[in-house]
Design a protein around this motif. Structure first.
Motif, short mmCIF file in Angstrom:
data_model
loop_
_atom_site.label_atom_id
_atom_site.label_comp_id
_atom_site.label_asym_id
_atom_site.label_seq_id
_atom_site.Cartn_x
_atom_site.Cartn_y
_atom_site.Cartn_z
N THR A 1 -18.42 3.79 -9.39
CA THR A 1 -18.06 5.17 -9.73
C THR A 1 -19.15 6.14 -9.27
O THR A 1 -18.88 7.33 -9.11
CB THR A 1 -17.85 5.33 -11.24
OG1 THR A 1 -19.05 5.01 -11.94
CG2 THR A 1 -16.72 4.42 -11.72
N ALA B 1 -5.96 -0.49 -5.33
CA ALA B 1 -6.17 -1.03 -3.98
C ALA B 1 -7.06 -2.26 -4.01
O ALA B 1 -6.85 -3.22 -3.26
CB ALA B 1 -6.77 0.06 -3.09
N ALA B 2 -8.07 -2.26 -4.87
CA ALA B 2 -8.95 -3.43 -4.99
C ALA B 2 -8.20 -4.61 -5.60
O ALA B 2 -8.38 -5.77 -5.19
CB ALA B 2 -10.17 -3.08 -5.82
N ALA C 1 -19.88 5.22 -5.29
CA ALA C 1 -18.44 5.44 -5.16
C ALA C 1 -17.98 4.94 -3.79
O ALA C 1 -18.69 5.08 -2.79
CB ALA C 1 -18.12 6.92 -5.32
N GLY C 2 -16.80 4.33 -3.75
CA GLY C 2 -16.28 3.79 -2.50
C GLY C 2 -16.74 2.39 -2.19
O GLY C 2 -16.37 1.84 -1.15
N PHE D 1 -12.96 0.06 1.78
CA PHE D 1 -14.10 -0.04 0.88
C PHE D 1 -15.34 -0.56 1.62
O PHE D 1 -15.22 -1.40 2.53
CB PHE D 1 -13.81 -0.99 -0.28
CG PHE D 1 -12.76 -0.51 -1.22
CD1 PHE D 1 -12.98 0.58 -2.05
CD2 PHE D 1 -11.53 -1.14 -1.31
CE1 PHE D 1 -12.02 1.03 -2.93
CE2 PHE D 1 -10.54 -0.72 -2.18
CZ PHE D 1 -10.79 0.38 -2.99
N GLN E 1 -8.01 3.62 -6.42
CA GLN E 1 -9.02 2.72 -5.87
C GLN E 1 -8.99 1.37 -6.56
O GLN E 1 -9.08 0.32 -5.91
CB GLN E 1 -10.39 3.36 -6.00
CG GLN E 1 -10.57 4.60 -5.12
CD GLN E 1 -11.80 5.40 -5.50
OE1 GLN E 1 -12.63 4.97 -6.31
NE2 GLN E 1 -11.93 6.58 -4.91
N ASP F 1 -9.06 9.65 -9.16
CA ASP F 1 -8.99 8.92 -7.90
C ASP F 1 -9.26 7.44 -8.09
O ASP F 1 -8.84 6.61 -7.27
CB ASP F 1 -9.99 9.49 -6.89
CG ASP F 1 -9.61 10.88 -6.41
OD1 ASP F 1 -8.44 11.26 -6.56
OD2 ASP F 1 -10.50 11.58 -5.87
N THR F 2 -10.00 7.09 -9.15
CA THR F 2 -10.32 5.67 -9.35
C THR F 2 -9.09 4.84 -9.71
O THR F 2 -9.11 3.62 -9.55
CB THR F 2 -11.40 5.50 -10.44
OG1 THR F 2 -10.96 6.10 -11.67
CG2 THR F 2 -12.71 6.14 -10.02
N LEU G 1 -15.84 -1.97 -9.01
CA LEU G 1 -15.63 -0.76 -8.22
C LEU G 1 -16.63 0.31 -8.65
O LEU G 1 -16.69 0.67 -9.83
CB LEU G 1 -14.21 -0.23 -8.42
CG LEU G 1 -13.91 1.12 -7.77
CD1 LEU G 1 -13.80 0.96 -6.26
CD2 LEU G 1 -12.64 1.74 -8.35
N VAL H 1 -17.06 -1.67 -3.37
CA VAL H 1 -16.58 -2.74 -4.25
C VAL H 1 -17.50 -3.93 -4.09
O VAL H 1 -17.76 -4.39 -2.97
CB VAL H 1 -15.13 -3.15 -3.93
CG1 VAL H 1 -14.72 -4.36 -4.76
CG2 VAL H 1 -14.18 -2.00 -4.19
N SER I 1 0.83 -1.21 0.00
CA SER I 1 0.00 0.00 0.00
C SER I 1 0.87 1.26 0.00
O SER I 1 0.57 2.23 -0.70
CB SER I 1 -0.93 0.00 1.22
OG SER I 1 -1.86 -1.06 1.14
#
Length: 425
Positions: free
Chosen positions: A389, A412-413, A211-212, A359, A409, A405-406, A387, A214, A15
């Motif tokens: 949007t 990270a996913a 958004a945010g 998430f 994200q 920003d995606t 994910l 998953v 990370s």
């Protein structure tokens, strides 16, 4: 399972590595977006992404694709797919980095690619303690941001004395948006299987989720998709003398309405299924009844048994409806992608890591979209994460432009999916 122990240390280190890569990944996203290439022509895109992963000399697969192995050169791997191709859509976003090619990344593939590069570069910094970074593709150390190669690995090596627990396999796939399927050709070529993947993962943007969030559902998540063509042959003639012709246009219009009964009256109402007609072709003159008319569309089903039944019903309805109008109907079905099935164990293993990354996790999302990612199930268990949007515009819209920003994200996913898969080894 609660993330902990050595994998938690690896997750923290990766990370941190991702954080150092995101600025460059966003710039790469802009570059790829501006230079979008259509299915089968992704040569420049594939070369650029492979170079960003330090693997400019990676062998070409499936025409324009690449497979880049990061980490241990031997043993199992965890594959992560990202798509190279764009859509034939003139972009209308007005972004400074809007596409200049007439093609558009209107499905988020530019984001997926940039995210995979960020994760791959962070993963390449993990090296076994007491030795050089065996996982570092040639040329990547020199291309890393200043200080990252020196600052990251020592801490990670202490946590993971043997380096990455499984190689990360970056699968740069061509032709997701068109046929012939890039995933099918990668699987058939054998290069993926040769890397001994224990799982194949992907993350896809999804406008229907907040958004945010998953989605990590188990089981069937995308439909099988088959294209069809209906041809109606009659006898043409003068529009003022319809009693002297067998009108294929009228018959085809009746067919288009009648095939909607395949879902409403032939399919279990608790099962997801779709029949859509997207193209109609007939004559050109208003006073001439043409001798033939054609419709093209798509059949989609989440259940394999429904798929076969829908094929049979389509042929039956077309034949009988056309006969009732004195015409002859023929159906051609081009079988496309199978249903996409998420492995239950992989989905469950990814969720704690997704939550740990901040998430909100959704477990029931499904859609009648289709993705040739389903083909990878012939090689290893698969997991597609979605994910959100949260925007008002859908995928494939000429103004669809998810936030930068995606990129972080999605990365990270992807990392959460990788860690979940590693936990099952």
């Amino acid at each position: 399972m609660t993330p902990g122990g050595e994998l938690a240390n690896l997750a923290a280190g990766l990370s941190a590595g991702l954080a150092g890569e995101l600025a460059g990944a966003v710039l790469l996203r802009h570059e790829l977006h501006a230079g979008a290439e259509l299915s089968g022509s992704e040569n420049r895109t594939a070369a650029r992404v492979a170079a960003a992963l330090g693997a400019a000399d990676a062998a070409v697969v499936a025409g324009t694709g690449r497979i880049v192995r990061i980490g241990p050169r031997d043993g199992p791997s965890i594959a992560i797919r990202a798509e190279l191709d764009a859509l034939p859509i003139p972009e209308q976003t007005g972004a400074p980095w809007a596409s200049r090619t007439g093609a558009m990344h209107a499905c988020g593939h530019d984001v997926h690619l940039a995210a995979l590069v960020a994760l791959g570069r962070a993963a390449a910094a993990v090296r076994p303690s007491g030795g050089p970074s065996a996982g570092l593709p040639a040329g990547l150390a020199a291309a890393m941001p200043d200080g990252l190669a020196a600052a990251m690995p020592d801490g990670l090596a202490a946590a993971m004395p043997d380096g990455l627990p499984a190689a990360l396999l970056a699968v740069l796939q061509p032709r997701e948006e068109a046929t012939p399927s890039g995933a099918r050709d990668i699987v058939a070529g054998g290069e993926l299987a040769a890397q001994r993947p224990r799982a194949v993962l992907a993350v896809h943007l999804q406008h229907q989720l907040p958004a945010g969030t998953v989605a990590a559902p188990a089981g069937t998540v995308n439909a099988a998709c088959d294209d069809f063509e209906i041809r109606v042959d009659g006898t043409g003639g003068h529009a003022g003398y319809p009693h002297l012709v067998a009108d294929p246009v009228l018959a085809l219009c009746q067919v288009v309405v009648a095939v909607q009964q395949i879902v409403s009256r032939r399919t279990d109402p608790t099962h997801a299924a779709v029949v859509s007609v997207g193209a109609l072709e007939a004559g050109r003159a208003p006073n001439v009844i043409p001798p033939a008319a054609v419709a093209r569309g798509t059949l989609r089903a989440l259940d394999q048994a429904d798929r076969a039944a829908m094929h049979a019903a389509l042929r039956e309805i077309v034949a009988h409806t056309c006969r009732a109008h004195g015409c002859r109907g023929t159906v051609t079905i081009d079988e496309g992608e199978p249903a996409l099935v998420n492995d239950e164990a992989l989905a469950a293993a990814s969720r704690p890591w997704l939550r740990a990354a901040g998430f909100a996790v959704e477990e029931s999302f499904r859609s009648c979209g289709a993705d040739d990612f389903a083909r990878y199930a012939d090689v290893a268990p698969t997991l597609m994460l979605f994910l959100g949007t949260g925007g008002p515009l859908p995928l494939h819209h000429p103004e669809f432009l998810p936030s930068d920003d995606t990129v972080g994200q999605v990365a990270a996913a992807m990392l959460a999916g990788y860690l979940g898969a590693v936990s099952l080894l």
